[in-house]
Scaffold this active site. Structure first.
Site, PDB file in Angstrom:
ATOM      1  N   HIS A  72       0.861  -1.202   0.000  1.00 25.43           N
ATOM      2  CA  HIS A  72       0.000   0.000   0.000  1.00 25.43           C
ATOM      3  C   HIS A  72       0.887   1.237   0.000  1.00 25.43           C
ATOM      4  O   HIS A  72       1.854   1.299   0.759  1.00 25.43           O
ATOM      5  CB  HIS A  72      -0.874   0.029   1.271  1.00 25.43           C
ATOM      6  CG  HIS A  72      -2.107  -0.809   1.180  1.00 25.43           C
ATOM      7  ND1 HIS A  72      -3.323  -0.404   1.651  1.00 25.43           N
ATOM      8  CD2 HIS A  72      -2.314  -2.036   0.648  1.00 25.43           C
ATOM      9  CE1 HIS A  72      -4.237  -1.337   1.414  1.00 25.43           C
ATOM     10  NE2 HIS A  72      -3.648  -2.349   0.816  1.00 25.43           N
ATOM     11  N   TYR A 193      -9.719   7.111   6.147  1.00 26.54           N
ATOM     12  CA  TYR A 193      -9.995   7.728   7.457  1.00 26.54           C
ATOM     13  C   TYR A 193     -11.106   8.743   7.237  1.00 26.54           C
ATOM     14  O   TYR A 193     -10.950   9.671   6.445  1.00 26.54           O
ATOM     15  CB  TYR A 193      -8.747   8.440   7.985  1.00 26.54           C
ATOM     16  CG  TYR A 193      -7.553   7.522   8.196  1.00 26.54           C
ATOM     17  CD1 TYR A 193      -6.518   7.459   7.251  1.00 26.54           C
ATOM     18  CD2 TYR A 193      -7.463   6.700   9.314  1.00 26.54           C
ATOM     19  CE1 TYR A 193      -5.438   6.605   7.428  1.00 26.54           C
ATOM     20  CE2 TYR A 193      -6.381   5.852   9.507  1.00 26.54           C
ATOM     21  CZ  TYR A 193      -5.367   5.803   8.554  1.00 26.54           C
ATOM     22  OH  TYR A 193      -4.293   4.962   8.722  1.00 26.54           O
ATOM     23  N   PRO A 285      -4.076   1.847  18.552  1.00 26.65           N
ATOM     24  CA  PRO A 285      -3.984   1.388  17.156  1.00 26.65           C
ATOM     25  C   PRO A 285      -4.169   2.518  16.134  1.00 26.65           C
ATOM     26  O   PRO A 285      -4.112   2.271  14.941  1.00 26.65           O
ATOM     27  CB  PRO A 285      -5.109   0.359  17.033  1.00 26.65           C
ATOM     28  CG  PRO A 285      -6.007   0.592  18.162  1.00 26.65           C
ATOM     29  CD  PRO A 285      -5.257   1.304  19.219  1.00 26.65           C
ATOM     30  N   LYS A 289       0.949   0.934  14.941  1.00 30.30           N
ATOM     31  CA  LYS A 289       2.369   0.775  15.289  1.00 30.30           C
ATOM     32  C   LYS A 289       2.647  -0.422  16.198  1.00 30.30           C
ATOM     33  O   LYS A 289       3.789  -0.853  16.301  1.00 30.30           O
ATOM     34  CB  LYS A 289       2.842   2.029  16.042  1.00 30.30           C
ATOM     35  CG  LYS A 289       2.772   3.319  15.239  1.00 30.30           C
ATOM     36  CD  LYS A 289       3.839   3.392  14.179  1.00 30.30           C
ATOM     37  CE  LYS A 289       3.763   4.705  13.405  1.00 30.30           C
ATOM     38  NZ  LYS A 289       4.488   4.654  12.148  1.00 30.30           N
ATOM     39  N   TYR A 380       4.197   7.881   9.331  1.00 31.02           N
ATOM     40  CA  TYR A 380       3.146   6.874   9.118  1.00 31.02           C
ATOM     41  C   TYR A 380       3.781   5.517   8.788  1.00 31.02           C
ATOM     42  O   TYR A 380       3.348   4.488   9.285  1.00 31.02           O
ATOM     43  CB  TYR A 380       2.285   7.369   7.954  1.00 31.02           C
ATOM     44  CG  TYR A 380       1.010   6.623   7.685  1.00 31.02           C
ATOM     45  CD1 TYR A 380       0.706   6.165   6.393  1.00 31.02           C
ATOM     46  CD2 TYR A 380       0.065   6.392   8.685  1.00 31.02           C
ATOM     47  CE1 TYR A 380      -0.480   5.506   6.111  1.00 31.02           C
ATOM     48  CE2 TYR A 380      -1.127   5.729   8.413  1.00 31.02           C
ATOM     49  CZ  TYR A 380      -1.389   5.294   7.126  1.00 31.02           C
ATOM     50  OH  TYR A 380      -2.571   4.636   6.849  1.00 31.02           O
TER      51      TYR A 380
HETATM   52  P1  FAS Z   1       0.546 -10.121  22.064  1.00 32.24           P
HETATM   53  O1  FAS Z   1      -0.508  -9.638  23.002  1.00 32.24           O
HETATM   54  O2  FAS Z   1       0.270 -10.242  20.613  1.00 32.24           O
HETATM   55  O3  FAS Z   1       1.064 -11.575  22.539  1.00 32.24           O
HETATM   56  C1  FAS Z   1       1.234 -11.873  23.909  1.00 32.24           C
HETATM   57  C2  FAS Z   1       1.101 -13.393  24.062  1.00 32.24           C
HETATM   58  O4  FAS Z   1       1.427 -13.749  25.416  1.00 32.24           O
HETATM   59  C3  FAS Z   1      -0.331 -13.870  23.822  1.00 32.24           C
HETATM   60  O5  FAS Z   1      -0.326 -14.916  22.888  1.00 32.24           O
HETATM   61  C4  FAS Z   1      -0.814 -14.338  25.205  1.00 32.24           C
HETATM   62  O6  FAS Z   1      -1.675 -15.441  25.115  1.00 32.24           O
HETATM   63  C5  FAS Z   1       0.495 -14.718  25.866  1.00 32.24           C
HETATM   64  N1  FAS Z   1       0.477 -14.639  27.342  1.00 32.24           N
HETATM   65  C6  FAS Z   1       0.001 -13.622  28.100  1.00 32.24           C
HETATM   66  N2  FAS Z   1       0.196 -13.893  29.416  1.00 32.24           N
HETATM   67  C7  FAS Z   1       0.817 -15.119  29.479  1.00 32.24           C
HETATM   68  C8  FAS Z   1       1.276 -15.940  30.546  1.00 32.24           C
HETATM   69  N3  FAS Z   1       1.155 -15.563  31.831  1.00 32.24           N
HETATM   70  N4  FAS Z   1       1.874 -17.132  30.246  1.00 32.24           N
HETATM   71  C9  FAS Z   1       2.046 -17.521  28.950  1.00 32.24           C
HETATM   72  N5  FAS Z   1       1.611 -16.784  27.885  1.00 32.24           N
HETATM   73  C10 FAS Z   1       1.006 -15.595  28.156  1.00 32.24           C
HETATM   74  N6  FAS Z   1      -1.291  -3.136  16.138  1.00 32.24           N
HETATM   75  C11 FAS Z   1      -0.920  -2.646  14.923  1.00 32.24           C
HETATM   76  O7  FAS Z   1       0.288  -2.426  14.677  1.00 32.24           O
HETATM   77  N7  FAS Z   1      -1.856  -2.394  13.933  1.00 32.24           N
HETATM   78  C12 FAS Z   1      -3.186  -2.666  14.121  1.00 32.24           C
HETATM   79  O8  FAS Z   1      -3.999  -2.450  13.215  1.00 32.24           O
HETATM   80  C13 FAS Z   1      -3.599  -3.202  15.388  1.00 32.24           C
HETATM   81  N8  FAS Z   1      -4.913  -3.514  15.594  1.00 32.24           N
HETATM   82  C14 FAS Z   1      -5.263  -4.077  16.773  1.00 32.24           C
HETATM   83  C15 FAS Z   1      -6.610  -4.429  16.975  1.00 32.24           C
HETATM   84  C16 FAS Z   1      -7.015  -5.028  18.169  1.00 32.24           C
HETATM   85  C17 FAS Z   1      -8.449  -5.411  18.355  1.00 32.24           C
HETATM   86  C18 FAS Z   1      -6.048  -5.263  19.206  1.00 32.24           C
HETATM   87  C19 FAS Z   1      -6.457  -5.899  20.516  1.00 32.24           C
HETATM   88  C20 FAS Z   1      -4.721  -4.924  19.011  1.00 32.24           C
HETATM   89  C21 FAS Z   1      -4.317  -4.326  17.797  1.00 32.24           C
HETATM   90  N9  FAS Z   1      -2.985  -3.978  17.561  1.00 32.24           N
HETATM   91  C22 FAS Z   1      -2.604  -3.434  16.372  1.00 32.24           C
HETATM   92  C23 FAS Z   1      -1.980  -4.173  18.569  1.00 32.24           C
HETATM   93  C24 FAS Z   1      -1.463  -5.593  18.537  1.00 32.24           C
HETATM   94  O9  FAS Z   1      -1.222  -5.991  17.215  1.00 32.24           O
HETATM   95  C25 FAS Z   1      -0.205  -5.681  19.396  1.00 32.24           C
HETATM   96  O10 FAS Z   1       0.604  -4.525  19.238  1.00 32.24           O
HETATM   97  C26 FAS Z   1       0.659  -6.911  19.118  1.00 32.24           C
HETATM   98  O11 FAS Z   1      -0.142  -8.046  19.204  1.00 32.24           O
HETATM   99  C27 FAS Z   1       1.789  -6.936  20.154  1.00 32.24           C
HETATM  100  O12 FAS Z   1       2.443  -8.149  20.067  1.00 32.24           O
HETATM  101  P2  FAS Z   1       3.058  -8.831  21.394  1.00 32.24           P
HETATM  102  O13 FAS Z   1       3.801  -7.808  22.160  1.00 32.24           O
HETATM  103  O14 FAS Z   1       3.749 -10.049  20.924  1.00 32.24           O
HETATM  104  O15 FAS Z   1       1.806  -9.173  22.316  1.00 32.24           O
END
Ligand code: FAS
Length: 383
Positions: A72, A193, A285, A289, A380
């Protein structure tokens, strides 16, 4: 037996970290409380910044995104003053975004990690982290020379650090989004947007047949109150379909409320516990980032841990935190800028009218001033 690094969490941060540590010959194990299907099925981010793509490509982790990701280079803004497109791929550093659903990336990262001989223990929840030892709910503890908390913003990695005095800087944007995933092809040629007095609406392609929409909604909104009909009607209003053409509708696969909050831990770790990704800081979000910061931090942490393990000193880890924090704050500053551009103030009192006028002045600068367009493009797609 002690491993080099125990990684808590199999999201983008934990999986990139695990792959890069294995590449450096470091023995690690990932503990993930959910099962593999749940982790691979969770739709979240979709935008990958060039720096994240370069890290994944440079470490042999990008086959999927290079084959199936979409490039994109433009986004569009709609308001009651009309619509304009920003070709950010030709502005500022002239870099594109790669659209690739996060769950696809997670699937690729798990496959790569297992192919490299990595160990992930699904369905295993870390309960406590004490100086390299991770207590596992209902199982045997795991000890590492280091522990990497990649367990998200509600994880015990962050809880452990803050319990030992690490401060958190936090901001509540005071805005919530209804995050919708629709089984519908994209309706616009680019990320859209829409600024509207009823609230922001966003359109982000995820794949050729699934599109992410956001609708600004009041705090405490219950997604169950939003029927499919109500979602499409409100999106049509805010995206001014009467003026710009209809949206391509489809079944709503998922709807969840996301409260836009951001925070940053003022230290990324100490001693034997270091954090990466949402565990280290949650970013709203609005500027897409979060997943990108997770990839960039995991790469930096992998290098620092490898050095610390090789030379037996923690100086590289302190340098890692010193290098990462300014980059995290830079991303937060742009995310805040973006949030005030997209979300006008509620109500119609003098203060709200002033805030809304500022919002439209910022939009008009973005439409007309090359310097503002270059600033936007650089931030961005930048990390
Ligand atoms: P994550 O939360 O992805 O992963 C953490 C992992 O740890 C999970 O699998 C969890 O099950 C595990 N865990 C937690 N506690 C534990 C424990 N005690 N023992 C063992 N495992 C455990 N970001 C963007 O860049 N662009 C977007 O468009 C965007 N949209 C989003 C939309 C939604 C609805 C949400 C909720 C988030 C969005 N995000 C977006 C943010 C999201 O992508 C995060 O930044 C990203 O998942 C971060 O990755 P991790 O730090 O690996 O954490």
């Amino acid at each position: 037996a002690q491993v080099g690094v125990v990684i808590v969490g199999a999201g983008p941060a934990g999986l990139v970290l695990g792959n890069l540590l294995l590449d450096r010959g470091i023995d690690c194990v990932i503990l993930e409380r959910r099962d593999r299907a749940a982790v691979e099925g969770r739709a979240r981010a979709g935008f990958l910044a060039p720096r994240a793509v370069r890290i994944l490509t440079g470490n042999g982790l990008a086959a999927g995104l290079l084959a199936r990701g979409q490039t994109h280079t433009a986004c569009l803004f709609r308001s009651d003053r009309g619509e304009f497109t920003l070709d950010y791929g030709k502005l500022g550093p002239g870099e594109p975004h790669t659209v690739y659903p996060q769950q696809e990336l997670v699937r690729d990262l798990i496959d790569a990690y297992l192919r490299r001989g990595g160990r992930i223990r699904f369905g295993v929840e870390a309960e406590e982290i004490t100086d390299g030892r991770v207590r596992v709910r209902g199982g045997t503890d795991v000890t590492g020379r280091y522990v990497a908390g990649c367990d998200g913003h509600r994880g015990i990695g962050r809880a452990t650090l803050t319990a030992h005095g690490t401060r958190t800087a936090r901001w509540d944007h005071g805005v919530s989004w209804l995050a919708v995933l629709a089984a519908a092809p994209p309706s616009l040629p680019a990320t859209g947007y829409a600024l509207h007095e009823r609230g922001f609406a966003g359109h982000m392609a995820r794949t050729a047949s699934v599109t992410r929409y956001y609708l600004q909604c009041p705090r405490g909104t219950d997604p169950a109150d939003w029927s499919e009909d109500r979602i499409w009607t409100e999106l049509a209003t805010r995206m001014r379909t009467a003026e710009f053409g209809p949206l391509r509708e489809g079944a709503v696969l998922e709807k969840a409320r996301v409260d836009l909050r951001s925070d940053v831990l003022e230290s990324l770790g100490t001693g034997r516990l270091w954090l990466a990704g949402d565990a280290a800081g949650l970013i709203s979000p609005s500027a897409a980032k979060g997943a990108n910061l997770a990839v960039v931090q995991a790469e930096s942490l992998a290098r620092a841990l490898a050095e610390a393990l090789a030379h037996g000193d923690e100086a590289p880890l302190a340098r890692h935190a010193g290098a990462c924090l300014p980059r995290i704050w830079h991303a937060h500053e742009f995310s805040q800028w973006m949030s005030t551009l997209l979300h006008g103030p509620d109500g119609d009192d003098d203060t709200a009218r002033y805030g809304r006028a500022l919002q439209y002045a910022r939009l008009e600068s973005l439409r007309t001033l090359r310097s503002h367009q270059d600033f936007f493009a650089e931030n961005y797609t930048g990390i």
